[in-house]
Design an enzyme around this catalytic site. Sequence first.
Site, PDB file in Angstrom:
ATOM      1  N   HIS A   1       0.839  -1.200   0.000  1.00  0.00           N
ATOM      2  CA  HIS A   1       0.000   0.000   0.000  1.00  0.00           C
ATOM      3  C   HIS A   1       0.874   1.250   0.000  1.00  0.00           C
ATOM      4  O   HIS A   1       0.369   2.357   0.145  1.00  0.00           O
ATOM      5  CB  HIS A   1      -0.922   0.006   1.228  1.00  0.00           C
ATOM      6  CG  HIS A   1      -2.031  -0.996   1.127  1.00  0.00           C
ATOM      7  ND1 HIS A   1      -1.834  -2.343   1.290  1.00  0.00           N
ATOM      8  CD2 HIS A   1      -3.352  -0.847   0.847  1.00  0.00           C
ATOM      9  CE1 HIS A   1      -2.986  -2.968   1.131  1.00  0.00           C
ATOM     10  NE2 HIS A   1      -3.920  -2.086   0.860  1.00  0.00           N
TER      11      HIS A   1
ATOM     12  N   LYS B   1      18.358   5.913  -9.602  1.00  0.00           N
ATOM     13  CA  LYS B   1      18.293   5.178  -8.325  1.00  0.00           C
ATOM     14  C   LYS B   1      18.267   3.665  -8.575  1.00  0.00           C
ATOM     15  O   LYS B   1      18.974   2.912  -7.912  1.00  0.00           O
ATOM     16  CB  LYS B   1      17.065   5.635  -7.529  1.00  0.00           C
ATOM     17  CG  LYS B   1      16.888   4.883  -6.218  1.00  0.00           C
ATOM     18  CD  LYS B   1      15.674   5.343  -5.426  1.00  0.00           C
ATOM     19  CE  LYS B   1      15.385   4.390  -4.277  1.00  0.00           C
ATOM     20  NZ  LYS B   1      14.154   4.706  -3.542  1.00  0.00           N
TER      21      LYS B   1
ATOM     22  N   ARG C   1      16.206  -2.245  -3.806  1.00  0.00           N
ATOM     23  CA  ARG C   1      15.017  -2.846  -4.447  1.00  0.00           C
ATOM     24  C   ARG C   1      15.370  -3.374  -5.843  1.00  0.00           C
ATOM     25  O   ARG C   1      14.954  -4.456  -6.225  1.00  0.00           O
ATOM     26  CB  ARG C   1      13.907  -1.777  -4.524  1.00  0.00           C
ATOM     27  CG  ARG C   1      12.550  -2.303  -4.932  1.00  0.00           C
ATOM     28  CD  ARG C   1      11.442  -1.358  -4.514  1.00  0.00           C
ATOM     29  NE  ARG C   1      11.348  -1.264  -3.065  1.00  0.00           N
ATOM     30  CZ  ARG C   1      11.795  -0.226  -2.351  1.00  0.00           C
ATOM     31  NH1 ARG C   1      12.311   0.828  -2.923  1.00  0.00           N
ATOM     32  NH2 ARG C   1      11.705  -0.250  -1.037  1.00  0.00           N
TER      33      ARG C   1
ATOM     34  N   GLY D   1      10.253   8.232   1.368  1.00  0.00           N
ATOM     35  CA  GLY D   1      10.832   7.782   2.635  1.00  0.00           C
ATOM     36  C   GLY D   1      12.118   8.503   2.995  1.00  0.00           C
ATOM     37  O   GLY D   1      12.185   9.740   3.013  1.00  0.00           O
ATOM     38  N   TYR D   2      13.167   7.728   3.237  1.00  0.00           N
ATOM     39  CA  TYR D   2      14.446   8.255   3.731  1.00  0.00           C
ATOM     40  C   TYR D   2      15.435   8.572   2.593  1.00  0.00           C
ATOM     41  O   TYR D   2      16.620   8.786   2.862  1.00  0.00           O
ATOM     42  CB  TYR D   2      15.081   7.234   4.686  1.00  0.00           C
ATOM     43  CG  TYR D   2      14.293   6.941   5.950  1.00  0.00           C
ATOM     44  CD1 TYR D   2      13.101   6.216   5.912  1.00  0.00           C
ATOM     45  CD2 TYR D   2      14.756   7.359   7.192  1.00  0.00           C
ATOM     46  CE1 TYR D   2      12.385   5.937   7.059  1.00  0.00           C
ATOM     47  CE2 TYR D   2      14.045   7.066   8.356  1.00  0.00           C
ATOM     48  CZ  TYR D   2      12.862   6.364   8.283  1.00  0.00           C
ATOM     49  OH  TYR D   2      12.160   6.073   9.433  1.00  0.00           O
ATOM     50  N   ASP D   3      14.969   8.577   1.354  1.00  0.00           N
ATOM     51  CA  ASP D   3      15.882   8.812   0.219  1.00  0.00           C
ATOM     52  C   ASP D   3      16.769  10.057   0.371  1.00  0.00           C
ATOM     53  O   ASP D   3      17.952  10.004   0.016  1.00  0.00           O
ATOM     54  CB  ASP D   3      15.087   8.912  -1.098  1.00  0.00           C
ATOM     55  CG  ASP D   3      14.758   7.541  -1.677  1.00  0.00           C
ATOM     56  OD1 ASP D   3      15.448   6.571  -1.335  1.00  0.00           O
ATOM     57  OD2 ASP D   3      13.814   7.453  -2.478  1.00  0.00           O
TER      58      ASP D   3
ATOM     59  N   ASP E   1       9.516  -5.976   1.674  1.00  0.00           N
ATOM     60  CA  ASP E   1       9.699  -5.407   3.004  1.00  0.00           C
ATOM     61  C   ASP E   1      11.108  -4.852   3.030  1.00  0.00           C
ATOM     62  O   ASP E   1      12.060  -5.532   2.626  1.00  0.00           O
ATOM     63  CB  ASP E   1       9.484  -6.426   4.118  1.00  0.00           C
ATOM     64  CG  ASP E   1       9.197  -5.688   5.416  1.00  0.00           C
ATOM     65  OD1 ASP E   1       8.137  -5.043   5.497  1.00  0.00           O
ATOM     66  OD2 ASP E   1      10.041  -5.705   6.333  1.00  0.00           O
TER      67      ASP E   1
END
Length: 223
Positions: A18, A191, A206, A169-171, A78
Amino acid sequence: MGFRVRKLIEREIVVASHNEGKVREINELMAPYGYFVKSAAEHGLPEPVETGATFEENSAIKAVAAATATRLPALADDSGLCVDFLDGAPGVYTADWAEKPDGSGRDFGMAMERVVNALSDKGAVNANDRRAKFISVLCLAWPDGHKEFFRGEVEGDIVWPPRGDNGFGYDPIFMPDDHTRTFGEMNSNEKHHFNPSQPEQALSHRARAFVLFAGNCLIAADD
Ligand code: IMP
């Protein structure tokens, strides 16, 4: 893993997430393979509670829930940021560190500040104390219960202040080794740095997990 891996002959899968940032990135990585991809949110599925203590356990919870509900193969990611000096924190709690104290959602500006505050509270002084890695574990689950796992990692440094507005997020506080820009300053092609014909060059955690998944399970559209 690496042997007896089941191929994804069905050309339709669910991305069991999500998180919009992750769904977008997985869609980008899947694009060259010509699969029909729909997210858990598009299937109207609820978001399962992540009760696992490892990335593998949590990715399996999400993938199995989506595969069971849709009767389709489901791919879950995850992931998290692990800071060496913080003994691997926030790790599987990376998303939780962004939860606002009043329960009104997530704030990643606050979460990134929490990481640097945790570093200074613990006495981090050297550049070496800012070593970190992003980890992604992809779980592919089939409706019959069969599962495969693929793990990708990328090492780098925590930088402060945050740099760049790209990604999620934390990028903005993560600068991968051998680069001078954070993930937040890179566009998604930079990336991932993912090219199916040069998979060893993939950059993000990822994309590196995806290389293993794609090499083992995906079948090119024209095969
Ligand atoms: P979870 O996998 O749903 O538990 O959430 C992982 C959390 O880690 C996300 O909410 C992001 O904040 C963070 N994260 C994972 N991958 C990335 C990434 O590629 N860039 C930035 N943050 C990430």
